[in-house]
Write an enzyme that holds these catalytic residues in place. Structure first.
Site, PDB file in Angstrom:
ATOM      1  NE  ARG A  28      -4.082  -1.731   0.189  1.00  0.00           N
ATOM      2  CZ  ARG A  28      -5.231  -1.554   0.857  1.00  0.00           C
ATOM      3  NH1 ARG A  28      -5.277  -0.796   1.634  1.00  0.00           N
ATOM      4  NH2 ARG A  28      -6.105  -2.767   0.618  1.00  0.00           N
ATOM      5  NE  ARG A  32      -7.995   5.624   1.806  1.00  0.00           N
ATOM      6  CZ  ARG A  32      -8.756   4.643   2.406  1.00  0.00           C
ATOM      7  NH1 ARG A  32      -9.937   5.463   2.758  1.00  0.00           N
ATOM      8  NH2 ARG A  32      -8.519   3.449   2.788  1.00  0.00           N
ATOM      9  NE  ARG A  41      -9.677   6.696  -6.742  1.00  0.00           N
ATOM     10  CZ  ARG A  41      -9.966   6.264  -5.732  1.00  0.00           C
ATOM     11  NH1 ARG A  41      -9.056   5.481  -5.262  1.00  0.00           N
ATOM     12  NH2 ARG A  41     -11.216   6.117  -5.063  1.00  0.00           N
ATOM     13  CG  ASP A  77      -8.637  -3.975  -4.342  1.00  0.00           C
ATOM     14  OD1 ASP A  77      -8.202  -3.226  -3.459  1.00  0.00           O
ATOM     15  OD2 ASP A  77      -9.444  -5.061  -4.076  1.00  0.00           O
ATOM     16  CE1 TYR A 152     -13.035  -8.095   1.731  1.00  0.00           C
ATOM     17  CE2 TYR A 152     -11.027  -9.251   1.108  1.00  0.00           C
ATOM     18  CZ  TYR A 152     -11.734  -8.157   1.771  1.00  0.00           C
ATOM     19  OH  TYR A 152     -10.893  -7.389   2.466  1.00  0.00           O
TER      20      TYR A 152
END
Ligand code: CP3
Length: 347
Positions: A28, A32, A41, A77, A152
């Site tokens: 990562r 952000r 973004r 992702d 998921y």
């Protein structure tokens, strides 16, 4: 002269060859925590951004430019390949992947066809653009491992206890194995697309597999992770296999076939390597929480991690999990600089 990526410190460490510095990158590292990421973004959803080769290239390069890390990690992702074959899902900000119709029965297997490069042309294109831009810096491709993807799909979204996933595993082992076989094929194909387009290494993320006892891992998961890793075995790309909370599983994860086992922050690297054995390098494992402590404390922990890493057959420096979104980029820069300035104690 640019160094061919095959000689880059990251790839040498993955192969347990000597390096002139310890290679470092961060899970990562794009995201952000970077203001330049938040800027590009703006107004674009996560999944839309993953389908735009220009944005994927820019976002992947941002941390390489800023920190001088030893690898780029492809911006995408773990759910991108599932979306690409038609699974109705979204990535909800602050939550994570959410699946519209969770996987529940054999009929749902038909919603998981094989993946080909034609399903993800934007991935193939972005990898090629990146390899051209990166020169001597290796690009790491990645995919989600079958267990973590199954979690998921079965839970319908993020889960703490993975109860439904475990209920399917134990309640209907035949359907479980059918599901994980489908996911291993998709994951293997997705890794292969990236490696064939020029990625120099790949990482298989089994983020949530640490929720399983070893016996369940061996019976219900390891064969499928091994199948996904085997899909790129002929391509001469080092394979890294990472999970969180996997202290009890480290040896078994190594036996699934990777060249490097990613270790979270709970087990010191030398102890992790003792569990995994001498035939594999290790990656890790600074606790991401330490990125927000005073610089001298952070540096002490980076040095401790480097020293433990020097007692393993090969060490790629990383965090024990991803960069937290609120991280000050200056802390990551400090880690890179300390790692690069370090020389191993004479043995
Ligand atoms: O820099 C990099 O590491 C490359 C990009 C990357 C992303 N996701 C981008 C992303 C990678 C390697 C992943 C893998 C991933 N995705 C994993 C395995 C790694 C891990 O953390 O264990 C998992 C479990 C996911 C699923 C997922 N996607 C989650 C839990 C989230 C966070 C949701 C949130 O908003 O907190 C995502 C979204 C996501 N994937 C973001 C990024 C940069 C944040 C979305 C945003 O910026 O809007």
């Amino acid at each position: 002269m640019t160094q061919p990526p095959s000689d880059a410190p990251l790839l040498r460490a993955c192969r347990r060859q000597p390096t002139d510095r310890v290679p470092v990158w961060f899970m990562r590292q794009a995201g952000r925590s970077l203001p330049e990421y938040r800027r590009v973004r703006e107004g674009i959803s996560m999944l839309d951004s993953c389908r735009r080769p220009d944005l994927v290239t820019e976002i992947t390069l941002q941390p390489v430019r800023r920190y001088g890390v030893d690898a780029a990690i492809f911006y995408s992702d773990i759910v991108v390949p599932l979306k690409a074959i038609g699974v109705d899902l979204d990535i909800v900000p602050g939550v994570g992947p959410v699946v519209a119709q969770p996987f529940a029965s054999a009929a749902d297997l038909d919603r998981l066809p094989d993946l080909t490069v034609d399903d993800v042309p934007y991935v193939d294109e972005a990898v090629r653009l990146l390899v051209a831009e990166l020169g001597d810096t290796p690009l790491i491709g990645f995919a989600g491992a079958p267990f973590t993807l199954a979690s998921y799909l079965v839970e319908g979204g993020p889960s703490k206890g993975h109860e439904r996933t475990k209920a399917l595993m134990h309640g209907d082992p035949q359907l479980w194995h059918a599901l994980l076989s489908r996911l291993a094929a998709i994951t293997g194909a997705f890794l292969r697309v990236q490696a064939q387009a020029g990625a120099s290494a790949v990482q298989l993320f089994d983020s949530w597999v640490g929720s399983l006892p070893l016996a369940d891992y061996l019976t219900h998961v390891q064969p499928h992770s091994a199948a996904a890793l085997a899909a790129v075995a002929d391509l001469d790309v080092p394979r890294i296999h990472f999970g969180v909370g996997t202290g009890e599983l480290l040896a078994a994860m190594g036996e699934a076939g990777a060249d490097v086992v990613g270790v979270d922050f709970r087990v010191p690297l030398d102890e992790a390597s003792r569990r995994i054995g001498p035939d594999r390098a290790v990656q890790g494992n600074l606790d991401p929480a330490l990125l927000s402590v005073p610089p001298e404390v952070l540096e002490r922990h980076v040095l401790r991690t480097l020293e433990a890493g020097s007692r393993t057959p090969g060490h790629v420096f990383n965090l024990g999990h991803g960069v937290p979104p609120g991280t000050d980029p200056a802390a990551l820069q400090r880690v890179v600089d300390v790692v690069h300035a370090w020389t191993p104690p004479a043995s």
